[in-house]
Design a protein around this motif. Structure first.
Motif, short mmCIF file in Angstrom:
data_model
loop_
_atom_site.label_atom_id
_atom_site.label_comp_id
_atom_site.label_asym_id
_atom_site.label_seq_id
_atom_site.Cartn_x
_atom_site.Cartn_y
_atom_site.Cartn_z
N GLN A 184 -0.98 0.78 -2.23
CA GLN A 184 -0.77 2.22 -2.32
C GLN A 184 -1.73 2.98 -1.41
N GLN A 185 -2.99 2.57 -1.40
CA GLN A 185 -4.00 3.26 -0.61
C GLN A 185 -3.66 3.24 0.88
N TYR A 186 -3.16 2.11 1.36
CA TYR A 186 -2.86 1.98 2.79
C TYR A 186 -1.38 2.09 3.09
N GLN A 187 -0.60 2.51 2.11
CA GLN A 187 0.84 2.74 2.25
C GLN A 187 1.54 1.55 2.89
N ALA B 60 4.28 -1.30 2.56
CA ALA B 60 5.49 -1.66 1.84
C ALA B 60 6.49 -2.23 2.84
N THR C 278 -1.23 -3.78 9.16
CA THR C 278 -0.83 -2.38 9.26
C THR C 278 0.64 -2.24 8.89
N SER C 279 1.00 -1.05 8.46
CA SER C 279 2.38 -0.75 8.08
C SER C 279 3.23 -0.60 9.33
N THR D 95 6.07 1.40 10.66
CA THR D 95 6.86 2.59 10.35
C THR D 95 8.01 2.67 11.34
#
Length: 86
Positions: free
Chosen positions: A22-25, A27, A42-43, A45
């Motif tokens: 959650q903190q680093y988004q 998913a 890293t996410s 996007t």
């Protein structure tokens, strides 16, 4: 924060606590990048229409252009001369 590597099939993995996700988004899809200090997660996007410009340029370079009717349908003159119906 310490955690253990766990066996997942022929590979190994770690379980990230929900708080970190959650903190680093984080998913869905993530990017793993090796660094001198370790692995950076890293996410990924994905923006709507991401990469379209490059694909259009590549198609144009190969001689692929939109159909004339399509170009005419979106020209300023046609918009000005055509009645709009609501």
């Amino acid at each position: 924060m310490n955690t253990r590597l766990i066996r997942i099939g022929n590979s190994q993995g770690i379980i990230l606590p929900k708080k970190l996700l959650q903190q680093y988004q984080l998913a869905g899809e993530v990017n793993l990048q090796p660094t001198p200090e370790g692995v950076l997660i890293t996410s990924v996007t994905k923006l709507p229409r991401q990469g379209w410009d490059e694909r259009f340029q590549h198609s144009a370079a190969q001689g692929q252009v939109p159909e004339n009717e399509l170009l005419e349908a979106f020209s300023d003159e046609v918009f000005e001369e055509t009645e709009w119906q609501w």
